[in-house]
Design an enzyme around this catalytic site. Structure first.
Site, PDB file in Angstrom:
ATOM      1  N   HIS A   1      28.180  43.104  59.660  1.00 54.91           N
ATOM      2  CA  HIS A   1      27.411  43.618  60.837  1.00 54.91           C
ATOM      3  C   HIS A   1      27.885  44.306  61.334  1.00 54.91           C
ATOM      4  O   HIS A   1      29.479  43.215  62.067  1.00 54.91           O
ATOM      5  CB  HIS A   1      26.307  42.330  61.821  1.00 54.91           C
TER       6      HIS A   1
ATOM      7  N   GLU B   1      27.836  39.087  62.281  1.00 54.26           N
ATOM      8  CA  GLU B   1      28.615  40.332  63.082  1.00 54.26           C
ATOM      9  C   GLU B   1      29.701  40.368  63.694  1.00 54.26           C
ATOM     10  O   GLU B   1      30.168  38.998  64.802  1.00 54.26           O
ATOM     11  CB  GLU B   1      27.725  39.867  65.432  1.00 54.26           C
TER      12      GLU B   1
ATOM     13  N   HIS C   1      25.550  45.646  55.839  1.00 59.32           N
ATOM     14  CA  HIS C   1      24.077  45.217  56.220  1.00 59.32           C
ATOM     15  C   HIS C   1      24.143  47.209  55.588  1.00 59.32           C
ATOM     16  O   HIS C   1      22.791  47.226  55.818  1.00 59.32           O
ATOM     17  CB  HIS C   1      24.073  45.834  58.535  1.00 59.32           C
TER      18      HIS C   1
ATOM     19  N   ASP D   1      25.578  50.247  60.198  1.00 62.99           N
ATOM     20  CA  ASP D   1      26.827  49.336  60.277  1.00 62.99           C
ATOM     21  C   ASP D   1      27.319  48.394  59.443  1.00 62.99           C
ATOM     22  O   ASP D   1      26.626  48.214  57.662  1.00 62.99           O
ATOM     23  CB  ASP D   1      26.052  48.498  61.500  1.00 62.99           C
TER      24      ASP D   1
END
Length: 211
Positions: A63, A145, A184, A194
């Site tokens: 992400h 992330e 993602h 993303d």
């Protein structure tokens, strides 16, 4: 002689030595009892639940995140994942006030690694999603992330740390292979973009091939 170079940022914050490592290959450990990456700073997010029984970890989902969008600073992301974000700090924070989100790991712009949910738990990062015909990717994925934006280059330090993390995870979870590292946007193409076109997949795979 000159002093030795500092260690890479992946090793910036060791976990207590009393934890029990499953293995060590010079890249870090995954503790088999806690399902935490060593040398990552841990924050206990409340945004998780149990994975379904008998489900194997199959994919790593990458992400991109910045809060507010396009601005960088670890603290806002941390507070968002902990349900402690001050919604009066920025108008965008009002828009996301109702969300309860987490990811297993976060890599900030300097390459530092943070963990919010242990790998045996289901972090809430993918949302409505599908991979190779299987829905609800949160059930069988690990979410990572990267602090960044779709059109803003990610940093070399982030690629270095990400490659190290993936090396750790693919050894801990043999069910994950290089083809199962997805964006993602791959698993939720109608909702998400993303980590975006700025993410350099060639750079990541170059790093992985060196490990």
């Amino acid at each position: 002689p000159p002093p030795p170079p500092p260690p890479p940022p992946f090793f910036f914050h060791p976990q207590p030595a009393t934890r029990d490592p499953l293995w060590s290959r010079g890249l870090g450990d995954v503790y088999k009892r806690q399902y935490l990456v060593s040398h990552a700073q841990y924050f206990d997010s409340p945004n998780y639940d149990r994975r379904p029984s008998g489900v194997d970890i199959e994919i790593i989902v990458l992400h991109g995140i910045s809060l507010p969008p396009g601005e960088y600073g670890f603290e806002n992301i941390r507070d968002f994942f902990l349900n402690k974000l001050d919604h009066n700090k920025h108008p965008f924070f009002i828009e996301i006030k109702h969300l309860q989100v987490s990811s297993h790991l976060l890599i900030d712009r300097s390459g530092k690694v943070y963990q919010f949910v242990s790998f045996d738990k289901r972090a809430w990062h993918a949302g409505e999603s599908s991979f190779q015909g299987k829905n609800n990717c949160n059930d069988f994925s690990i979410g990572i992330e990267l602090e960044g934006s779709d059109n803003d280059d990610y940093t070399k330090m982030q690629y270095d740390s990400l490659a190290r993390i993936i090396g750790v995870l693919t050894k801990f979870y043999p069910t994950i292979n290089a083809r199962n590292i997805v964006a993602h946007s791959d698993i939720a193409p109608n909702r998400k973009t993303d980590p975006g076109p700025a993410f350099d997949w060639f750079s990541l795979y170059d790093q992985l091939n060196k490990k």
